[in-house]
Scaffold this active site. Structure first.
Site, mmCIF file in Angstrom:
data_model
loop_
_atom_site.group_PDB
_atom_site.id
_atom_site.type_symbol
_atom_site.label_atom_id
_atom_site.label_comp_id
_atom_site.label_asym_id
_atom_site.label_seq_id
_atom_site.Cartn_x
_atom_site.Cartn_y
_atom_site.Cartn_z
ATOM 1 N N CYS A 19 0.850 -1.207 0.000
ATOM 2 C CA CYS A 19 0.000 0.000 0.000
ATOM 3 C C CYS A 19 0.875 1.242 0.000
ATOM 4 C CB CYS A 19 -0.909 0.014 1.226
ATOM 5 S SG CYS A 19 -2.100 -1.325 1.279
ATOM 6 N N CYS A 82 -12.454 45.787 6.663
ATOM 7 C CA CYS A 82 -12.989 45.879 5.311
ATOM 8 C C CYS A 82 -12.671 44.612 4.532
ATOM 9 C CB CYS A 82 -12.434 47.105 4.583
ATOM 10 S SG CYS A 82 -10.642 47.057 4.362
ATOM 11 N N CYS A 85 -9.090 43.459 4.223
ATOM 12 C CA CYS A 85 -8.585 42.758 5.410
ATOM 13 C C CYS A 85 -8.901 41.272 5.311
ATOM 14 C CB CYS A 85 -9.223 43.325 6.676
ATOM 15 S SG CYS A 85 -8.865 45.060 6.985
ATOM 16 N N ASP A 486 -40.394 13.317 -3.425
ATOM 17 C CA ASP A 486 -40.670 11.923 -3.100
ATOM 18 C C ASP A 486 -42.099 11.874 -2.556
ATOM 19 O OD1 ASP A 486 -40.141 9.140 -2.404
ATOM 20 O OD2 ASP A 486 -40.175 9.857 -0.344
ATOM 21 N N ASP A 686 -37.007 12.310 2.367
ATOM 22 C CA ASP A 686 -36.922 12.154 3.816
ATOM 23 C C ASP A 686 -35.495 12.158 4.327
ATOM 24 O OD1 ASP A 686 -35.910 9.699 3.137
ATOM 25 O OD2 ASP A 686 -37.653 8.566 3.794
#
Length: 798
Positions: A19, A82, A85, A486, A686
């Site tokens: 890996c 502002c 900044c 739905d 839902d």
């Protein structure tokens, strides 16, 4: 080519040496990457690469089948005035190794920082300090709110004293039109103006010096340069004017400009505080103490002392201190500030309660199910804060403008000075016109235009049960041209009810009583529908004997010597009976997609007694929601996995012509993607079964009770299942986006009109200072008008 830097990337998912090798090879392929090493033990990769290659490195890791874990934190930023900044703080934080994204909000003075690996917060704070600002870690308990109150009081006293000193200086200008010509002596003007310039105006010098030291500019630099020029010119005129003569001084201009700017900043701070009122209102719902019940004894304890499954007593009129479940007692709960629900919600044993809601008339014993950051209220607050801290896409334009705004104004002021001098005007006139250019330029209005509108819009939406997840969802929602609903749980209640019934002898009440007797004690949803209708009609339900469940067919029992059964068509056929006179009704109701149940008598005389058709019922407000969308020329679609018959019944009742029925959950996202080709699509579901479709839509709208799944699956979460909140959510988005555009228009117009007027000598510094202060205040005040918004339907409002 950007400069090279070293990235330490955390890598998740590595399990072996191969890996690590795969990740190392993937990172080595990124353009400019060199000295790549991956340590499996620490799960980190060290890469030397160009400083702008972090996204490419992360993508390479993901393409290799692994991930780069990320986290975020919030910083309180002090000293910003502002939009320029904001840009400077963002650039400073973005230079810290491990920072992937920064969003700084001028309105709430916070920075949201996305990070990779173990980035030390001290490095972030140091970067902000080096840029000329202060930073502290933001705490969920919001102790900074007390600091804001103290700062507001200090600003108020500074403003009052600055005005008292500036008034005598400006008074001669005020009375001059009435024929009164008098002037304070030069020494008196000097004595009055100097404290205003260098004590109450010290904040501008400090901030301007920090900006210059960081190689940038901001509003404070413009104010400091402009007022210092006027003050310095006055000293020069006083020095060179012969004794006995009255010099032409500009002390009043410098002092009044500073007083006006302080007034603007004070009003701006007050208004900005009001934009966060929704958060404060939600935080105020958190009780600090609770009554803990242990072995029947009651103890008053701090909320922090509670644990899961503790029993808490909630008296009438008190707020629920925790999320939990009612164990004992009956009452009603006022959940208006949490869900926007105006009517009290009945509570009895087994019902959930939400911390922060108000208990009604009864004493309740509640079992604790969630505490602290895991409560619904805490998640709501977190969601609203995240939305208010985010940036709308339109803000990117402002950010680009703000980067060049202050340098451009300095160039224009210098050009004004030189231009008037070359034109032949006295140096005094040229300098005053240049000062006016510096003073009227207003980058703070640009910086406040978008975030104040977003804070006000998301705050008022939250008060009505509409949680907007981020600024992008808020901005995009106003463009929606189609809403996909739905069916079950969204437009319909999701619980079956008796839609039709037909008794062979015509006595519907007797038919209901017999069916209710069979279903008494059953927990089946269809049984509940029968018993509910019996209760509505106030019908007495008897007890049956020898009750037995008929698996896959229905239920049977004996009543008054008669053997009865209630079940599906299979039960009818096994009993050797025919539909008879009920055949036409059965066919029609099956076409509607209804679920049929036959009541039959098996002994002593086999016969059909009647027929029930069960179906889902429309939610209150579903029709109004579709009509409101249609009135705004937004098309409605019905998307469901149910059969075409039941879908057609719902669609016809609501006036929806676009129906997509028998769609598998896996295919719902594809249907939404197809609709997106013709416009901006919002999906309403839902938040659980419809999660893929919610994610596929331009705007996902989750209906429910504020669950984690619902909040993360969609850009907008509706805290109660009222379909009318869908058009309301789109409406507040439209109004908020309109405020953003109005604010940006006025912010740009102030500067586009004001700066040329000042450059051409048509504005003196005092008027320029007033216009500059007014621009910021008007932008924030315009955003605050959103706080008066209410959903169209009165029942949606508190």
């Amino acid at each position: 080519m950007s400069e090279s830097t070293t990235f330490d990337l955390p890598i998740a998912g590595m399990t072996c040496a191969s890996c690590a090798g795969r990740v190392e090879r993937a990172l080595s392929k990124v353009a400019g990457a060199m000295a790549v090493s991956v340590n499996l033990a620490t799960e980190q990769a060290r890469v030397q690469a160009p400083s702008d290659s972090l996204p490419a490195l992360m993508a390479a890791v993901q393409d290799a089948g692994y991930s780069v874990p990320a986290h975020s934190l919030e910083l309180n930023i002090g000293g910003m005035t502002c939009a320029s900044c904001v840009g400077r703080v963002e650039r400073a934080l973005n230079k810290v190794a491990g920072v992937t994204r920064v969003s700084v909000n001028l309105a709430n003075e916070r920075a949201h920082v996305d990070l990779l690996g173990q980035v030390d917060s001290a490095d972030l704070i140091a970067a902000v300090s080096k840029a000329g600002y202060s930073a502290t870690l933001w705490q969920a308990e919001h102790p900074e709110r007390d600091d804001q109150e103290q700062r507001l009081r200090r600003e108020r006293w500074s403003l009052v004293l600055a005005i008292l000193l500036a008034l005598p200086l400006v008074l001669p200008m005020v009375v001059q039109p009435f024929g009164l010509h008098w002037m304070l002596p030069a020494w008196a003007q000097f004595v009055l103006a100097t404290p205003v310039q260098f004590i109450f105006g010290a904040r501008f010098y400090v901030a301007a010096w920090k900006a210059v030291r960081a190689g940038a500019g901001n509003m404070d630099l413009l104010v400091a340069l402009g007022t210092s020029a006027g003050y310095g010119l006055s000293l020069y005129q006083w020095a060179v004017t012969p004794a006995g003569s009255m010099p032409h001084l500009y002390f009043e201009a410098s002092a009044v400009v500073i007083a006006l700017v302080l007034l603007g900043k004070y009003l701006e701070s007050r208004a900005k505080r009001q934009t966060a009122s929704a958060i404060r209102a939600l935080e105020a719902l958190r009780p600090e103490r609770a009554i803990l019940v242990v072995d029947g004894r009651e103890r008053d304890v701090a909320i922090s002392a509670l644990r899961l499954n503790d029993l808490v007593l909630v008296k009438p009129g008190e707020r629920f201190p925790v999320d939990g479940e009612v164990v004992e007692g009956q009452s009603h709960a006022d959940e208006a500030l949490i869900s926007g629900e105006s009517l009290p919600v009945p509570k009895q044993p087994g019902d959930p309660v939400t911390g922060g809601a108000i208990n009604g008339e009864g004493r309740l014993l509640v079992r604790t199910l969630a505490l602290g950051a895991e409560t619904v209220l805490a998640r709501i607050i977190r969601l609203v804060e995240d939305a208010q801290a985010g940036k709308a896409p339109i803000q990117k334009l402002v950010d680009r403008v703000s980067q060049v705004f202050v340098p451009a104004v300095l160039v224009l002021a210098l050009a004004t000075l030189i231009g008037w001098w070359l034109y032949g005007a006295p140096l005094e006139t040229a300098l005053i016109n240049a000062v006016a250019v510096l003073v009227i330029a207003c980058p703070c209005a640009l910086g406040l235009a978008t975030p104040t509108a977003i804070m006000a819009g998301t705050g008022v939406a939250a008060r009505h049960g509409i949680l907007i997840k981020d600024a992008e969802a808020l901005e995009r929602a106003h463009e929606v041209s189609a809403v996909v609903f739905d069916k079950t749980g969204t437009l319909t209640s999701g619980t079956p009810r008796i839609a039709h019934l037909d008794a062979v002898d015509g006595d519907e009440d007797r038919l209901l009583q017999l069916a209710g007797a069979l279903q008494r004690g059953s927990e089946h949803p269809l049984a509940k529908a029968v018993l509910d209708l019996c209760a509505e009609r106030q019908l007495a339900v008897a007890d049956v004997s020898a009750s037995q469940s008929l698996t896959g067919r229905g239920i049977a029992g004996t009543l008054d010597g008669r053997q009865l059964a209630l079940g599906n068509r299979r039960l009818l056929e096994e009993s050797g009976l025919q539909a008879g006179d009920l055949a036409a009704s059965a066919q029609a109701w099956e076409t509607e997609g209804r679920t049929l149940s036959w009541l039959i008598e098996q002994q002593p005389q086999p016969r059909v007694l009647g027929l029930f058709a069960f179906g889902d019922t429309l939610k209150p407000g579903a029709l109004q929601a579709v009509q409101q969308l249609g009135a705004r020329h937004i098309g409605s679609h019905l998307l469901t996995g149910d059969n075409r018959g039941s879908a057609k019944v719902v669609a016809e009742a609501l006036g929806i012509t676009n129906v997509h029925a028998e769609v598998l959950p896996a295919d719902k996202a594809a249907t939404v993607a197809e609709l997106k080709k013709t416009g901006v699509v919002a999906m309403v579901g839902d938040g659980i079964n419809d999660a893929p479709a919610l994610a596929a839509a331009d705007i996902g709208i989750a209906m429910g009770g504020g669950t984690d799944v619902a909040m993360h699956a969609a850009g907008i979460t509706l805290m109660r299942g009222d379909p009318r909140l869908v058009p309301a959510a789109l409406e507040i988005s439209r109004k908020t986006y309109a405020k953003i555009r109005q604010n940006l228009f006025w912010a740009f117009v102030y500067n586009l009109i004001g700066i040329p007027l000042a450059a051409f000598g048509l504005l003196n510094p005092v008027l320029a200072g007033a216009a500059m202060a007014l621009s910021s205040v008007s932008v924030v005040s315009n955003a605050l008008l959103l706080k008066t918004w209410k959903p169209n339907d009165p029942e949606d409002a508190r």
